[in-house]
Design an enzyme around this catalytic site. Structure first.
Site, PDB file in Angstrom:
ATOM      1  N   ASN A   1      -2.922   6.816   6.077  1.00 38.33           N
ATOM      2  CA  ASN A   1      -3.435   5.474   5.753  1.00 38.33           C
ATOM      3  C   ASN A   1      -4.781   5.496   5.035  1.00 38.33           C
ATOM      4  O   ASN A   1      -5.399   4.456   4.853  1.00 38.33           O
ATOM      5  CB  ASN A   1      -3.526   4.619   7.033  1.00 38.33           C
ATOM      6  CG  ASN A   1      -4.610   5.089   7.980  1.00 38.33           C
ATOM      7  OD1 ASN A   1      -5.370   6.003   7.665  1.00 38.33           O
ATOM      8  ND2 ASN A   1      -4.691   4.473   9.142  1.00 38.33           N
ATOM      9  N   LYS A   2      -5.239   6.665   4.593  1.00 33.37           N
ATOM     10  CA  LYS A   2      -6.542   6.739   3.922  1.00 33.37           C
ATOM     11  C   LYS A   2      -6.389   6.379   2.434  1.00 33.37           C
ATOM     12  O   LYS A   2      -5.289   6.119   1.969  1.00 33.37           O
ATOM     13  CB  LYS A   2      -7.162   8.123   4.132  1.00 33.37           C
ATOM     14  CG  LYS A   2      -7.456   8.426   5.627  1.00 33.37           C
ATOM     15  CD  LYS A   2      -8.603   7.626   6.174  1.00 33.37           C
ATOM     16  CE  LYS A   2      -8.750   7.510   7.668  1.00 33.37           C
ATOM     17  NZ  LYS A   2      -8.686   8.660   8.515  1.00 33.37           N
TER      18      LYS A   2
END
Ligand SMILES: *Cc1c(COP(=O)(O)O)cnc(C)c1O
Length: 387
Positions: free
Chosen positions: A188-189
């Site tokens: 999710n970065k």
């Protein structure tokens, strides 16, 4: 309408073709693509600043990178490392891996970043390093933190898991005057390799130690041995190292994600601006803006309910979930988790700004695959939830 997830990666055909190429090549673990990714990462950081030589060491998570950075800097039993309570546990756990102790400090309520005055107040004769986090993708006050570090002879390792691409004083995070900076490529970065991270340092000795320790403490990795002229079976173990190397399958993703990092940031910034405009008249504390001329990576868009919002945070999140919107909280501060609370006998009253923010905060979806309609849907759900 279908449920809108809190986060989704954007993986294109370029990434997929590069992964297929790795799979077909016969070299799936650390090898040519990982080496290229490290080189590209150094060039990407350097080109944007002064073209300087930076050492980039690819690892299988930011947690691994933080561990290796502190290990290479000689942090060990009896030492203390100062970090923010308002972070993910990975930031602090790596200090404990090394037998050193964590000194948690409060945040600046305006930026939600580590408060330099609190850092200064927490320094003891045992303090060896400061570990700032660029929370949500907004640079921490690095000029102040680096000045404190210089004054007291402390190391600085930046947790830049949220901070690609973030600038501070016009310079990309990764090129500042700290001892090491660690990026995350978790799913999710802002860019992803599934799992992965990059340790960046100007210090050749730190880079060398991290390269050795990321692969069992062996002084030659498998790819070196495979390609070198000298006998390929020979290596020496110089330390009890770890298994932290990045695979070429993951690096294949990173090669193309990195090329898109600036375009991804522009889309995230546009979503943040749309939210800011939509929420201007609501009883909400909007996220802090970067300094003039600086860039926020917008990994997270963190709202805080104003005291007159007329609704609690938990109920507010429930209403958003009922409207089909995924959201989250970043973070449950470390001082509230049983391990950290009990080990250091911590009380919420020691961290009033983090505690206050935590009780009122939530993170909205902000990612490149959101359409303008998705953004408007979130904005409308926020407005409706406050009614
Ligand atoms: C995600 C994250 C990490 C850990 O990153 P991994 O690559 O999952 O190990 C560390 N610190 C912060 C602040 C993070 O958000």
């Amino acid at each position: 309408p279908p449920f809108l997830p809190f986060a989704l990666p954007e993986i294109g055909d370029d990434e997929i073709a590069e992964v297929v190429d790795a799979l077909k090549s016969g070299w799936v673990t650390t090898g040519p693509k990982t080496k290229r990714f490290e080189g590209d990462f150094a060039a990407w950081l350097g080109d944007a600043t002064r073209g300087e030589q930076l050492h980039c060491v690819a690892v299988n998570s930011a947690t691994a990178g933080l561990h290796l950075a502190l290990e290479a800097l000689g942090i060990g039993p009896g030492d203390e490392v100062i970090t923010t309570t308002h972070t993910f546990t990975a930031t602090a756990e790596v200090v404990r891996y090394l037998g050193a102790d964590v000194r948690l400090v409060d945040i600046d309520p305006a930026t939600l970043n580590i408060d330099p005055a609190a850092v200064r107040a927490a320094i003891t004769p045992r303090t060896k390093a400061i570990l700032p986090v660029h929370y949500a993708g907004l640079a921490a006050d690095m000029p102040a933190l680096l000045a404190i570090a210089r004054e007291h002879g402390l190391k600085v390792v930046e947790d830049a898991a949220h901070a690609l691409p973030t600038t501070c004083g016009g310079q990309l995070v990764g090129t500042l005057d700290s001892d090491a900076t660690v990026f995350s490529f978790y799913a999710n970065k802002t860019i992803t390799t599934g799992e992965g991270g990059m340790l960046v340092t100007r210090d050749a000795a730190v880079a060398q130690r991290a390269r050795t320790m990321r692969l069992h403490g062996m002084n030659r990795d498998a790819f070196d041995r495979f390609t070198a002229k000298v006998p390929s079976w020979y290596y020496e173990v110089v330390a009890p190292g770890f298994k932290y190397n990045l695979t070429d399958i993951a690096a294949a993703l990173g090669l193309h994600q990195l090329k898109k990092a600036h375009a991804f940031q522009q889309r995230r910034a546009a979503i943040a601006a749309a939210y800011d405009a939509a929420f201007a008249d609501l009883p909400l504390v909007l996220p802090p803006q970067p300094a003039a001329g600086d860039r926020h990576a917008w990994h997270l868009y963190v709202l805080r309910l104003a005291d007159d919002a007329g609704i609690g945070r938990d109920r507010f999140i429930e209403r958003l979930f009922d409207a089909g919107i995924g959201c989250s909280v970043h973070y449950i501060p470390l001082h509230l988790h049983p391990y950290w609370r009990d080990r250091y006998a911590l009380q919420p009253g020691q961290f009033p700004h983090s505690q206050h923010a935590y009780e009122r905060m939530l993170s909205l979806p902000i990612y490149t695959r959101m359409s303008d309609d998705d953004v408007m849907r979130v904005a409308q759900a926020v407005r409706a939830a406050l009614r």
